[in-house]
Design an enzyme around this catalytic site. Structure first.
Site, PDB file in Angstrom:
ATOM      1  CG  ASN A  65       0.937   1.412   4.860  1.00 30.61           C
ATOM      2  OD1 ASN A  65       0.706   2.180   5.797  1.00 30.61           O
ATOM      3  ND2 ASN A  65       0.465   1.633   3.630  1.00 30.61           N
ATOM      4  CG  ASP A  94      -6.272  -7.958  -3.376  1.00 34.69           C
ATOM      5  OD1 ASP A  94      -6.003  -7.728  -2.180  1.00 34.69           O
ATOM      6  OD2 ASP A  94      -7.433  -8.028  -3.824  1.00 34.69           O
ATOM      7  CE1 TYR A 110      -8.190   0.381   9.976  1.00 32.21           C
ATOM      8  CE2 TYR A 110      -8.371   1.378  12.151  1.00 32.21           C
ATOM      9  CZ  TYR A 110      -7.713   1.252  10.940  1.00 32.21           C
ATOM     10  OH  TYR A 110      -6.590   2.003  10.683  1.00 32.21           O
ATOM     11  CB  SER A 163      -4.952   1.575  14.276  1.00 35.55           C
ATOM     12  OG  SER A 163      -5.785   2.608  14.782  1.00 35.55           O
ATOM     13  N   GLY A 213       0.830  -1.212   0.000  1.00 33.35           N
ATOM     14  CA  GLY A 213       0.000   0.000   0.000  1.00 33.35           C
ATOM     15  C   GLY A 213       0.858   1.253   0.000  1.00 33.35           C
ATOM     16  CE  LYS A 215      -5.085  -1.192  10.776  1.00 38.55           C
ATOM     17  NZ  LYS A 215      -3.968  -1.332   9.836  1.00 38.55           N
ATOM     18  CB  SER A 267      -0.323   3.805  -4.386  1.00 35.72           C
ATOM     19  OG  SER A 267      -1.359   3.257  -3.601  1.00 35.72           O
ATOM     20  NE  ARG A 268      -4.978   5.634  -2.648  1.00 38.52           N
ATOM     21  CZ  ARG A 268      -5.860   5.412  -1.681  1.00 38.52           C
ATOM     22  NH1 ARG A 268      -6.215   6.392  -0.868  1.00 38.52           N
ATOM     23  NH2 ARG A 268      -6.404   4.216  -1.511  1.00 38.52           N
ATOM     24  CB  ALA A 326     -11.289  -7.354  15.405  1.00 41.24           C
TER      25      ALA A 326
HETATM   26  P1  NDP Z   1      -5.007   5.296   2.576  1.00 46.26           P
HETATM   27  O1  NDP Z   1      -6.423   4.912   2.348  1.00 46.26           O
HETATM   28  O2  NDP Z   1      -4.590   6.698   2.365  1.00 46.26           O
HETATM   29  O3  NDP Z   1      -4.055   4.329   1.704  1.00 46.26           O
HETATM   30  C1  NDP Z   1      -4.242   2.943   1.769  1.00 46.26           C
HETATM   31  C2  NDP Z   1      -3.171   2.257   0.979  1.00 46.26           C
HETATM   32  O4  NDP Z   1      -3.387   0.832   1.083  1.00 46.26           O
HETATM   33  C3  NDP Z   1      -3.229   2.582  -0.502  1.00 46.26           C
HETATM   34  O5  NDP Z   1      -1.917   2.581  -1.018  1.00 46.26           O
HETATM   35  C4  NDP Z   1      -4.025   1.405  -1.081  1.00 46.26           C
HETATM   36  O6  NDP Z   1      -3.770   1.118  -2.447  1.00 46.26           O
HETATM   37  C5  NDP Z   1      -3.522   0.276  -0.221  1.00 46.26           C
HETATM   38  N1  NDP Z   1      -4.438  -0.858  -0.208  1.00 46.26           N
HETATM   39  C6  NDP Z   1      -5.708  -0.915   0.243  1.00 46.26           C
HETATM   40  N2  NDP Z   1      -6.217  -2.141   0.056  1.00 46.26           N
HETATM   41  C7  NDP Z   1      -5.251  -2.880  -0.530  1.00 46.26           C
HETATM   42  C8  NDP Z   1      -5.160  -4.216  -0.991  1.00 46.26           C
HETATM   43  N3  NDP Z   1      -6.179  -5.080  -0.885  1.00 46.26           N
HETATM   44  N4  NDP Z   1      -3.997  -4.622  -1.573  1.00 46.26           N
HETATM   45  C9  NDP Z   1      -2.947  -3.784  -1.701  1.00 46.26           C
HETATM   46  N5  NDP Z   1      -2.965  -2.512  -1.282  1.00 46.26           N
HETATM   47  C10 NDP Z   1      -4.103  -2.068  -0.720  1.00 46.26           C
HETATM   48  O7  NDP Z   1      -4.700   4.836   4.090  1.00 46.26           O
HETATM   49  P2  NDP Z   1      -3.669   5.433   5.150  1.00 46.26           P
HETATM   50  O8  NDP Z   1      -2.426   5.833   4.491  1.00 46.26           O
HETATM   51  O9  NDP Z   1      -4.391   6.370   6.020  1.00 46.26           O
HETATM   52  O10 NDP Z   1      -3.419   4.116   6.047  1.00 46.26           O
HETATM   53  C11 NDP Z   1      -2.291   3.289   5.864  1.00 46.26           C
HETATM   54  C12 NDP Z   1      -2.253   2.290   7.007  1.00 46.26           C
HETATM   55  O11 NDP Z   1      -2.195   2.996   8.251  1.00 46.26           O
HETATM   56  C13 NDP Z   1      -3.491   1.393   7.076  1.00 46.26           C
HETATM   57  O12 NDP Z   1      -3.126   0.098   7.499  1.00 46.26           O
HETATM   58  C14 NDP Z   1      -4.333   2.073   8.147  1.00 46.26           C
HETATM   59  O13 NDP Z   1      -5.206   1.192   8.772  1.00 46.26           O
HETATM   60  C15 NDP Z   1      -3.245   2.572   9.090  1.00 46.26           C
HETATM   61  N6  NDP Z   1      -3.659   3.648   9.970  1.00 46.26           N
HETATM   62  C16 NDP Z   1      -4.070   4.852   9.470  1.00 46.26           C
HETATM   63  C17 NDP Z   1      -4.448   5.862  10.322  1.00 46.26           C
HETATM   64  C18 NDP Z   1      -4.892   7.207   9.846  1.00 46.26           C
HETATM   65  O14 NDP Z   1      -5.301   8.018  10.695  1.00 46.26           O
HETATM   66  N7  NDP Z   1      -4.830   7.514   8.562  1.00 46.26           N
HETATM   67  C19 NDP Z   1      -4.446   5.660  11.773  1.00 46.26           C
HETATM   68  C20 NDP Z   1      -3.991   4.377  12.196  1.00 46.26           C
HETATM   69  C21 NDP Z   1      -3.616   3.418  11.314  1.00 46.26           C
HETATM   70  P3  NDP Z   1      -4.615   1.857  -3.638  1.00 46.26           P
HETATM   71  O15 NDP Z   1      -4.072   3.259  -3.696  1.00 46.26           O
HETATM   72  O16 NDP Z   1      -4.321   1.062  -4.849  1.00 46.26           O
HETATM   73  O17 NDP Z   1      -6.047   1.818  -3.197  1.00 46.26           O
END
Ligand code: NDP
Length: 249
Positions: free
Chosen positions: A92, A65, A157, A144, A14, A161, A16-17, A159
């Site tokens: 991540n 995926d 979520y 988290s 993950g 984490k 990309s973003r 559970a």
């Molecule tokens: P975003 O939604 O901004 O980014 C999620 C990333 O995960 C994207 O790169 C997305 O890819 C990728 N992703 C989602 N599903 C899949 C999949 N099935 N296979 C491969 N890649 C996947 O989330 P955040 O950056 O906010 O969160 C990142 C991590 O941090 C997560 O685990 C989240 O639970 C955790 N977190 C975030 C918090 C927050 O406040 N933001 C707080 C606590 C934990 P694509 O771009 O292709 O969709």
């Protein structure tokens, strides 16, 4: 000792973003070659790749995926074949599908548990043998604060984490004798697409509950991950580092 990741090869799922993107770029800034995976955002992932290559590091952007164990094994094999080793995995990738328990569908439950928790098993398992051959490695799993404290409307979520924390400690115990470390980073409220949809009132409530009085940014999570990726954390395993402005204190 200076913090350096020179000669290390890393994978960020993950990437990309959001937080994953910030982690991938930070690891490259400290000298690592970095592969990222993504689910759908091919263009965004390509931009991250360009940014990392602009830092003079190698990068692979791979559509994979995270729920698919076979694909995880392919991704790790590709990195080992092309770059010689895999030193760091950052699990991540994650999603939310919030609902109160009474209204939560089986699909909402399964999707979140599978994407957030099974994915961590997939990449940690796939990396174990190459890391054993390499006589060491570091796994960093993104949990988290709600995996520690729970959160109404996020039972699936929370559970997933909390499961990551139990999994990581078990993995750390199983693989410590092979010099493979596994740690958790548990962010609080971080500004990304995932949290961008919260309304102003909820947002203000979260800030009020955070002793440092503000949301965090992805780079602040990336800094903790960078430390755990490096040899500066060589005696730390099975640990949970909160990056939450004191929220779950
Ligand atoms: P975003 O939604 O901004 O980014 C999620 C990333 O995960 C994207 O790169 C997305 O890819 C990728 N992703 C989602 N599903 C899949 C999949 N099935 N296979 C491969 N890649 C996947 O989330 P955040 O950056 O906010 O969160 C990142 C991590 O941090 C997560 O685990 C989240 O639970 C955790 N977190 C975030 C918090 C927050 O406040 N933001 C707080 C606590 C934990 P694509 O771009 O292709 O969709």
């Amino acid at each position: 000792m200076n913090l350096t990741l020179e000669d290390k090869t890393c994978l960020v799922t993950g990437g990309s973003r959001g937080i994953g993107k910030a982690i991938a770029i930070r690891l490259a800034e400290f000298g690592a070659d970095v592969a990222i995976t993504y689910a759908r955002s091919a263009d965004a992932a390509e931009e991250v790749k360009k940014e990392i290559e602009g830092l003079g590091r190698k990068c692979k952007s791979i559509q994979a995926d995270a729920v698919d164990l076979g694909r995880a094994e392919e991704v790790i094999s590709e990195i080992v074949d092309d770059w010689g080793s895999i030193d760091v995995i950052v699990n991540n990738a994650g999603i939310t599908k919030d609902n109160l328990i009474l209204r939560m569908s089986e699909e909402q439950w399964d999707d979140v548990i599978t994407t957030n928790l099974k994915s961590v098993f997939n990449y940690s398992k796939a990396a174990a043998k190459p890391m054993m051959r390499n006589r060491g490695g570091s796994i960093i799993n993104i949990s988290s604060v709600v995996g520690i404290s729970g959160n109404a409307g996020q039972s699936n979520y929370s559970a997933s984490k909390a499961g990551i924390i139990g999994f990581t400690k078990s993995y750390a115990k199983e693989l410590a004798s092979r010099n493979i470390r596994a740690n958790v980073v548990a962010p609080g409220y971080i500004l990304t697409d995932m949290t961008g949809e919260l309304d102003e009132k909820v947002l203000q409530g979260i800030k009020d509950e955070t002793p440092l009085g503000r949301a965090g940014n992805p780079e602040e999570v990336a800094d903790a991950v960078t430390f755990l990726s490096s040899d500066m954390s060589s005696y730390i395993t099975g640990e949970v580092i909160r990056v939450d402005g004191g929220m779950a204190m």
